[in-house]
Write a protein that holds these residues in place. Structure first.
Motif, PDB file in Angstrom:
ATOM      1  N   ARG A  38       0.846  -1.195   0.000  1.00 36.68           N
ATOM      2  CA  ARG A  38       0.000   0.000   0.000  1.00 36.68           C
ATOM      3  C   ARG A  38       0.873   1.234   0.000  1.00 36.68           C
ATOM      4  O   ARG A  38       1.986   1.221   0.510  1.00 36.68           O
ATOM      5  CB  ARG A  38      -0.931   0.002   1.229  1.00 36.68           C
ATOM      6  CG  ARG A  38      -2.127  -0.913   1.055  1.00 36.68           C
ATOM      7  CD  ARG A  38      -2.923  -1.027   2.328  1.00 36.68           C
ATOM      8  NE  ARG A  38      -2.152  -1.656   3.373  1.00 36.68           N
ATOM      9  CZ  ARG A  38      -1.973  -2.963   3.490  1.00 36.68           C
ATOM     10  NH1 ARG A  38      -2.535  -3.775   2.635  1.00 36.68           N
ATOM     11  NH2 ARG A  38      -1.254  -3.463   4.458  1.00 36.68           N
ATOM     12  N   GLN A 186       1.746 -16.300  -0.139  1.00 30.12           N
ATOM     13  CA  GLN A 186       0.716 -15.357  -0.610  1.00 30.12           C
ATOM     14  C   GLN A 186      -0.568 -16.099  -0.939  1.00 30.12           C
ATOM     15  O   GLN A 186      -1.651 -15.532  -0.904  1.00 30.12           O
ATOM     16  CB  GLN A 186       1.189 -14.602  -1.853  1.00 30.12           C
ATOM     17  CG  GLN A 186       2.295 -13.612  -1.590  1.00 30.12           C
ATOM     18  CD  GLN A 186       1.915 -12.549  -0.585  1.00 30.12           C
ATOM     19  OE1 GLN A 186       0.745 -12.335  -0.288  1.00 30.12           O
ATOM     20  NE2 GLN A 186       2.904 -11.874  -0.050  1.00 30.12           N
ATOM     21  N   GLN A 249     -12.027  -9.143   0.199  1.00 24.97           N
ATOM     22  CA  GLN A 249     -11.779  -7.839  -0.455  1.00 24.97           C
ATOM     23  C   GLN A 249     -13.038  -7.016  -0.666  1.00 24.97           C
ATOM     24  O   GLN A 249     -13.059  -5.831  -0.403  1.00 24.97           O
ATOM     25  CB  GLN A 249     -11.026  -7.971  -1.790  1.00 24.97           C
ATOM     26  CG  GLN A 249      -9.859  -8.950  -1.806  1.00 24.97           C
ATOM     27  CD  GLN A 249      -8.690  -8.578  -0.895  1.00 24.97           C
ATOM     28  OE1 GLN A 249      -8.712  -7.557  -0.247  1.00 24.97           O
ATOM     29  NE2 GLN A 249      -7.692  -9.435  -0.814  1.00 24.97           N
ATOM     30  N   ASP A 287      -9.675  -9.748   4.706  1.00 22.98           N
ATOM     31  CA  ASP A 287      -9.145  -8.449   4.275  1.00 22.98           C
ATOM     32  C   ASP A 287     -10.243  -7.763   3.459  1.00 22.98           C
ATOM     33  O   ASP A 287     -10.917  -8.430   2.663  1.00 22.98           O
ATOM     34  CB  ASP A 287      -7.946  -8.622   3.323  1.00 22.98           C
ATOM     35  CG  ASP A 287      -6.683  -9.138   3.997  1.00 22.98           C
ATOM     36  OD1 ASP A 287      -6.637  -9.183   5.236  1.00 22.98           O
ATOM     37  OD2 ASP A 287      -5.738  -9.492   3.263  1.00 22.98           O
ATOM     38  N   SER A 321      -5.343   2.090  -2.687  1.00 25.85           N
ATOM     39  CA  SER A 321      -4.362   3.044  -3.205  1.00 25.85           C
ATOM     40  C   SER A 321      -3.776   2.462  -4.489  1.00 25.85           C
ATOM     41  O   SER A 321      -3.475   1.263  -4.556  1.00 25.85           O
ATOM     42  CB  SER A 321      -3.270   3.335  -2.173  1.00 25.85           C
ATOM     43  OG  SER A 321      -2.618   2.159  -1.761  1.00 25.85           O
TER      44      SER A 321
HETATM   45  N1  SAM Z   1      -2.197 -12.899  -0.953  1.00 22.44           N
HETATM   46  C1  SAM Z   1      -3.193 -12.430  -0.076  1.00 22.44           C
HETATM   47  C2  SAM Z   1      -4.583 -12.623  -0.694  1.00 22.44           C
HETATM   48  O1  SAM Z   1      -4.716 -12.688  -1.885  1.00 22.44           O
HETATM   49  O2  SAM Z   1      -5.515 -12.636   0.058  1.00 22.44           O
HETATM   50  C3  SAM Z   1      -3.071 -10.985   0.249  1.00 22.44           C
HETATM   51  C4  SAM Z   1      -1.774 -10.361   0.191  1.00 22.44           C
HETATM   52  S1  SAM Z   1      -1.775  -8.612   0.146  1.00 22.44           S
HETATM   53  C5  SAM Z   1      -0.094  -8.477   0.365  1.00 22.44           C
HETATM   54  C6  SAM Z   1      -2.547  -8.173   1.673  1.00 22.44           C
HETATM   55  C7  SAM Z   1      -3.782  -7.332   1.526  1.00 22.44           C
HETATM   56  O3  SAM Z   1      -3.432  -6.017   1.190  1.00 22.44           O
HETATM   57  C8  SAM Z   1      -4.754  -7.756   0.435  1.00 22.44           C
HETATM   58  O4  SAM Z   1      -5.574  -8.826   0.822  1.00 22.44           O
HETATM   59  C9  SAM Z   1      -5.549  -6.486   0.215  1.00 22.44           C
HETATM   60  O5  SAM Z   1      -6.669  -6.417   1.051  1.00 22.44           O
HETATM   61  C10 SAM Z   1      -4.546  -5.393   0.595  1.00 22.44           C
HETATM   62  N2  SAM Z   1      -4.097  -4.652  -0.601  1.00 22.44           N
HETATM   63  C11 SAM Z   1      -3.317  -5.120  -1.589  1.00 22.44           C
HETATM   64  N3  SAM Z   1      -3.136  -4.165  -2.537  1.00 22.44           N
HETATM   65  C12 SAM Z   1      -3.816  -3.078  -2.120  1.00 22.44           C
HETATM   66  C13 SAM Z   1      -4.007  -1.762  -2.662  1.00 22.44           C
HETATM   67  N4  SAM Z   1      -3.493  -1.409  -3.824  1.00 22.44           N
HETATM   68  N5  SAM Z   1      -4.753  -0.886  -1.956  1.00 22.44           N
HETATM   69  C14 SAM Z   1      -5.289  -1.251  -0.755  1.00 22.44           C
HETATM   70  N6  SAM Z   1      -5.149  -2.470  -0.210  1.00 22.44           N
HETATM   71  C15 SAM Z   1      -4.418  -3.371  -0.879  1.00 22.44           C
END
Ligand code: SAM
Ligand code: SF4
Length: 427
Positions: A38, A186, A249, A287, A321
């Motif tokens: 983020r 992940q 999400q 999440d 973001s």
């Molecule tokens: N691999 C995991 C999955 O797919 O559930 C998640 C990994 S990610 C590193 C962790 C969390 O960050 C995601 O589940 C999402 O909710 C949040 N996230 C990822 N990219 C984002 C972004 N561009 N803006 C806001 N939240 C984000």
């Protein structure tokens, strides 16, 4: 994942004779292991680099390095944006850090940012600061292309750690007194060991048998790949915690399609229903992203509706973001105004806080098994630990200490913590 990677970096450098400094003032090298998921994480690093500038002014031979996802992503432009940086290393190049540091010391600047689709750091044992709980990565990278996510661009293609190496690490940790192991990836559900053909449920089953007295957790499960056999393994093995982190999400199928998550809300509901049937009382976390590209009020209301229906125990909640280079950044306008994103996020947080507090309140009078992790943050007379369902419990220290498994009678709760009284030491 970064904590585990920091342990790998530390182990690799200690092997070369480096030692951890006890403070920034004493350090000859300051390395920041970074996250790019983020925007907010990137801003925090920029802020910290500002702070490091002061040390460098006082001690010009100090070397400053950035490792992990931000350098992989922003590459050599970081040298221009932050002249305080001396070296950059991406997530697949930690083995060459000693050479890179030497090069930076001599030449002024050095960077290694290649992807290595075979690197799993097999054979490197993470340096760990304590032995009670441990993260064990079982894979690196990600092959999914969620539209909002930078991970595939910073951590590269998915690869699984060898089955035997994971079991060796788990055995060594258990023998060393570790009480809780969290398997990391992940998308753990797509674990695949090419040699043995093992999938994630087989690995999880084997890990839980290898360390039968140790609590086993894992994260993250992607809903699209979560199989019935995984749920069966969770249900059948007593030391696998009754907790699942299953990021959704959004509560809107329309948004899930735009996010390229590969499943719809009906699938998600069915999976939750199946989980609750097979593992009654399982605790669930998720999440949530507020204000992804094109999200309407109706989509947002569907997220709130899903939260009311599923009643997650907890959630990580963010507003969207833009991450340059991702599918969304390239093809979808970031069209939800910032104040709307923040307002929606606040509604999500308020709703979740209310649900979490209600669920905790229901535990009043029950007796839970707590693995004691540390003293509580507020007082050394109290201990803090977690239930198998990942609920935080605080209780009076009495005769107990970190590492004990204690039965605790719940006598109260705050919005995120259970308060209790020790009932009996288990072992
Ligand atoms: N691999 C995991 C999955 O797919 O559930 C998640 C990994 S990610 C590193 C962790 C969390 O960050 C995601 O589940 C999402 O909710 C949040 N996230 C990822 N990219 C984002 C972004 N561009 N803006 C806001 N939240 C984000
Ligand atoms: Fe990112 Fe999606 Fe991979 Fe999770 S599964 S790391 S959200 S691309």
């Amino acid at each position: 994942m970064n904590q585990a990677d920091s342990g790998i970096i530390t182990a690799l450098l200690e092997k070369e004779g480096y030692q951890q400094a006890s403070s920034e003032e004493e350090a000859g090298i300051i390395m920041l292991n970074t996250c790019a998921v983020r925007e907010n994480a990137v801003e925090r690093i920029a802020h910290y680099l500002q702070h490091v500038k002061g040390f460098k002014r006082r001690c010009p031979e100090l070397l400053v390095g950035l490792t992990g996802c931000i350098p992989q992503y922003r590459r050599e432009e970081l040298f221009t944006d932050f002249p305080v940086i001396d070296f950059l290393a991406g997530p697949d190049t930690y083995r060459v850090l000693p050479a890179l540091i030497a090069e930076a010391g001599e030449a002024g600047r050095a960077a290694r940012l290649d992807f290595n689709p075979f690197e799993t750091y097999d054979g490197v044992t993470q340096a760990r600061t304590q032995s009670l709980t441990a993260f064990v990565p079982i894979m690196r990278g990600c092959n999914n292309m969620c539209a909002f996510c930078v991970v595939p661009f910073t951590r590269g293609r998915e690869r699984s750690h060898p089955f035997g190496s994971v079991l060796d690490e788990v055995r060594a940790l258990a023998e060393g007194g570790c009480r809780e192991i969290t398997l990391l990836g992940q998308n753990v559900n797509s674990y695949h060991d090419p040699q043995s053909g093992a999938d994630f449920s087989r690995l999880l089953d084997a890990v839980s048998r290898e360390a039968p007295e140790t609590r086993i957790r894992f994260t993250t499960s992607h809903p699209k790949d979560m199989s019935h056999s995984l749920v069966d393994t969770m249900a059948s093995r007593p030391n696998i915690c009754n907790h699942l982190h299953l990021p959704v999400q959004s509560g809107s199928t329309r948004m899930l399609v735009r996010m390229n998550r590969g499943h719809d809300i009906e699938d998600y509901r069915n999976k939750i229903e199946h989980l609750r049937e097979r593992i009654p009382g399982i605790s669930l976390s998720t999440d949530l992203i507020a204000g992804f590209c094109g999200e309407s009020d109706a989509d947002h209301c569907q997220t709130l509706e899903l939260m009311r229906e599923v009643r997650f125990d907890s959630a990580f909640m963010f507003y969207y973001s833009v991450r340059p280079g991702t599918l969304a950044a390239r093809t979808m306008p970031d069209d939800v105004p910032e104040e709307v994103k923040k307002q929606r996020l606040q509604e999500i947080i308020d709703l979740q806080n209310g649900i979490s507090a209600e669920l905790l309140c229901r535990e009043l009078g029950s007796v839970v098994e707590v693995l004691v992790e540390s003293e509580s943050r507020r007082s050394s007379d109290q201990l803090m630990g977690r239930t198998g369902g990942n609920r935080v419990v605080v209780f009076d220290r009495g005769i107990y200490q970190p590492g004990d498994m204690v039965r605790v009678m719940i006598t109260g709760s705050t919005s995120a913590t259970l308060i209790g009284r020790a009932a009996e030491n288990l072992h």
